[in-house]
Design an enzyme around this catalytic site. Structure first.
Site, PDB file in Angstrom:
ATOM      1  N   CYS A  46       0.870  -1.175   0.000  1.00  0.00           N
ATOM      2  CA  CYS A  46       0.000   0.000   0.000  1.00  0.00           C
ATOM      3  C   CYS A  46       0.908   1.226   0.000  1.00  0.00           C
ATOM      4  CB  CYS A  46      -0.915   0.000   1.222  1.00  0.00           C
ATOM      5  SG  CYS A  46      -1.977   1.453   1.273  1.00  0.00           S
TER       6      CYS A  46
ATOM      7  N   HIS B 227      -2.496  -4.111 -10.838  1.00  0.00           N
ATOM      8  CA  HIS B 227      -3.258  -2.942 -11.289  1.00  0.00           C
ATOM      9  C   HIS B 227      -3.636  -3.103 -12.751  1.00  0.00           C
ATOM     10  CE1 HIS B 227      -2.494  -0.496  -7.691  1.00  0.00           C
ATOM     11  NE2 HIS B 227      -1.391  -1.220  -7.630  1.00  0.00           N
TER      12      HIS B 227
ATOM     13  N   GLU C 121     -10.398   0.163  -5.675  1.00  0.00           N
ATOM     14  CA  GLU C 121      -9.417  -0.729  -5.064  1.00  0.00           C
ATOM     15  C   GLU C 121     -10.004  -2.087  -4.702  1.00  0.00           C
ATOM     16  OE1 GLU C 121      -6.701   0.483  -2.069  1.00  0.00           O
ATOM     17  OE2 GLU C 121      -6.933   2.593  -2.592  1.00  0.00           O
TER      18      GLU C 121
ATOM     19  N   CYS D 157      -4.717   6.174  -4.333  1.00  0.00           N
ATOM     20  CA  CYS D 157      -4.018   4.890  -4.221  1.00  0.00           C
ATOM     21  C   CYS D 157      -2.580   5.117  -4.685  1.00  0.00           C
ATOM     22  CB  CYS D 157      -4.718   3.846  -5.105  1.00  0.00           C
ATOM     23  SG  CYS D 157      -3.892   2.246  -5.100  1.00  0.00           S
TER      24      CYS D 157
ATOM     25  N   GLY E 244      -1.375   2.574  -7.166  1.00  0.00           N
ATOM     26  CA  GLY E 244      -2.141   2.849  -8.382  1.00  0.00           C
ATOM     27  C   GLY E 244      -1.569   4.041  -9.136  1.00  0.00           C
TER      28      GLY E 244
HETATM   29  N1  LIG Z   1      -6.319  -2.364  -2.278  1.00  0.00           N
HETATM   30  C1  LIG Z   1      -4.956  -2.648  -2.609  1.00  0.00           C
HETATM   31  C2  LIG Z   1      -3.996  -2.373  -1.485  1.00  0.00           C
HETATM   32  C3  LIG Z   1      -3.979  -0.926  -1.032  1.00  0.00           C
HETATM   33  C4  LIG Z   1      -3.362   0.042  -2.039  1.00  0.00           C
HETATM   34  C5  LIG Z   1      -3.223   1.427  -1.452  1.00  0.00           C
HETATM   35  N2  LIG Z   1      -4.413   2.156  -1.267  1.00  0.00           N
HETATM   36  C6  LIG Z   1      -2.096   2.245  -2.029  1.00  0.00           C
HETATM   37  O1  LIG Z   1      -2.024   3.431  -1.674  1.00  0.00           O
HETATM   38  O2  LIG Z   1      -1.241   1.718  -2.741  1.00  0.00           O
HETATM   39  C7  LIG Z   1      -4.813  -4.128  -3.026  1.00  0.00           C
HETATM   40  O3  LIG Z   1      -5.629  -4.985  -2.619  1.00  0.00           O
HETATM   41  O4  LIG Z   1      -3.868  -4.432  -3.763  1.00  0.00           O
END
Ligand SMILES: N[C@@H](CCC[C@H](N)C(=O)O)C(=O)O
Length: 294
Positions: free
Chosen positions: A85, A165, A214, A223, A226
């Site tokens: 994250c 992603h 997400e 994100c 992301g």
């Molecule tokens: N939801 C993502 C993990 C979290 C990503 C985060 N918000 C970021 O800032 O990178 C997953 O399940 O891969």
């Protein structure tokens, strides 16, 4: 969780987290407990949870204890585990600074996606210093896929930042619609573990804007991984590959919750810079734990 437990609340570009400091890994955080804590109405509320544990005390990070004293045990808001994250790492570092474990400067944080080098800039007249994270290299699996929202579908660029992603370049961010009512769908054959989906438009030279849905959290206001995936996908689309050209590529990525600056270095390593804020701290009551979690 069985007794009163300390927590903090923080965010990075409005990607918000419940923070549970637990150096000795004594707090049992089941998926049910994490989802209850992240519940915005019946719990504290957050897109995810940062469990702050010493690497030496966690079975998944013990082998990294010589490289990084602290392990970010990150969970999504639905209680699922994720590898990385990006916004979370910045907030994690800010917590360590806030709690007096570290000072501004350099540190290493263990994550399921490997050890990440972090730099906390000194505070200036404008407030807390920005946090920069060396996010590692992006992998771009060649497999083609599409994401669909309602009647619309887009081809995706697959980018792995430790977590998966799917980046879709769209004509208008509004075309992603209401992602709570109609979340994106994607082929399970290409994304067997699920995927984070980014919708991207151009704002100017090396400047893009995005929305994200997400995995495990739904639409969030930012994100970090992301934004890195989007910057790399945009660079390749623009014919830029710093490993080939010998020139770093920097993209400004606007998100609903703020702006992140992403640089891909000539060695392929990606750096993300942005804010990290601690908002509040308190104690989860024993009664709530007993009735909601225990
Ligand atoms: N939801 C993502 C993990 C979290 C990503 C985060 N918000 C970021 O800032 O990178 C997953 O399940 O891969």
């Amino acid at each position: 969780m069985s007794t009163r437990t300390a927590f903090l609340k923080g965010h990075g570009t409005e990607n918000d987290f419940v923070i549970v400091p637990d150096p000795d890994n004594a707090v049992e955080l089941t998926p049910t407990a994490v989802a209850a804590l992240c519940d915005r109405r019946a719990g504290i509320g957050g897109d995810g949870l940062l469990h702050v544990v010493r690497s030496a005390a966690h079975p998944e990070a013990r082998h990294l204890a010589d490289e990084a004293e602290w392990f970010m045990d990150y969970r999504n808001g639905d209680g699922s585990v994720a590898e990385m994250c990006g916004n979370g790492v910045r907030v994690f570092a800010r917590y360590l600074q806030y709690a007096g474990h570290i000072k501004a400067g350099d540190l290493a944080v263990a994550t399921r996606g490997g050890v990440k080098k972090v730099h906390i800039a000194k505070a200036d007249a404008h407030g807390e210093g920005a946090v920069t994270v060396s996010m590692g290299r992006a992998e771009l699996p060649a497999e083609q896929a599409t994401v669909t929202v309602g009647e619309r579908s887009w081809p995706t660029v697959n980018v792995n930042m430790g977590n998966p992603h799917a980046v879709a370049f769209v004509a208008d961010l509004a075309h992603a619609g209401n992602l709570f009512a109609a979340p994106p769908t994607s082929p399970a054959t290409v994304y067997p573990e699920g995927v984070n989906v980014e919708f991207v438009v151009d704002r100017g030279p090396r400047h893009v804007a995005m929305r994200v849905h997400e995995r495990g959290s739904g639409e969030t206001r930012s994100c970090g991984t992301g934004a890195c995936a989007v910057a790399v996908a945009a660079a390749r689309r623009d014919g830029l590959n710093p490993s080939d050209t010998g020139e770093p590529a920097t993209y400004t990525v606007d998100l609903p919750g703020g702006t992140l600056v992403i640089t891909e270095r000539t060695d392929g390593g990606i750096e993300m810079t942005g804010p990290a804020v601690i908002v509040a701290e308190g104690e989860i009551t024993a009664e709530w734990i007993k009735t909601r979690i225990a």
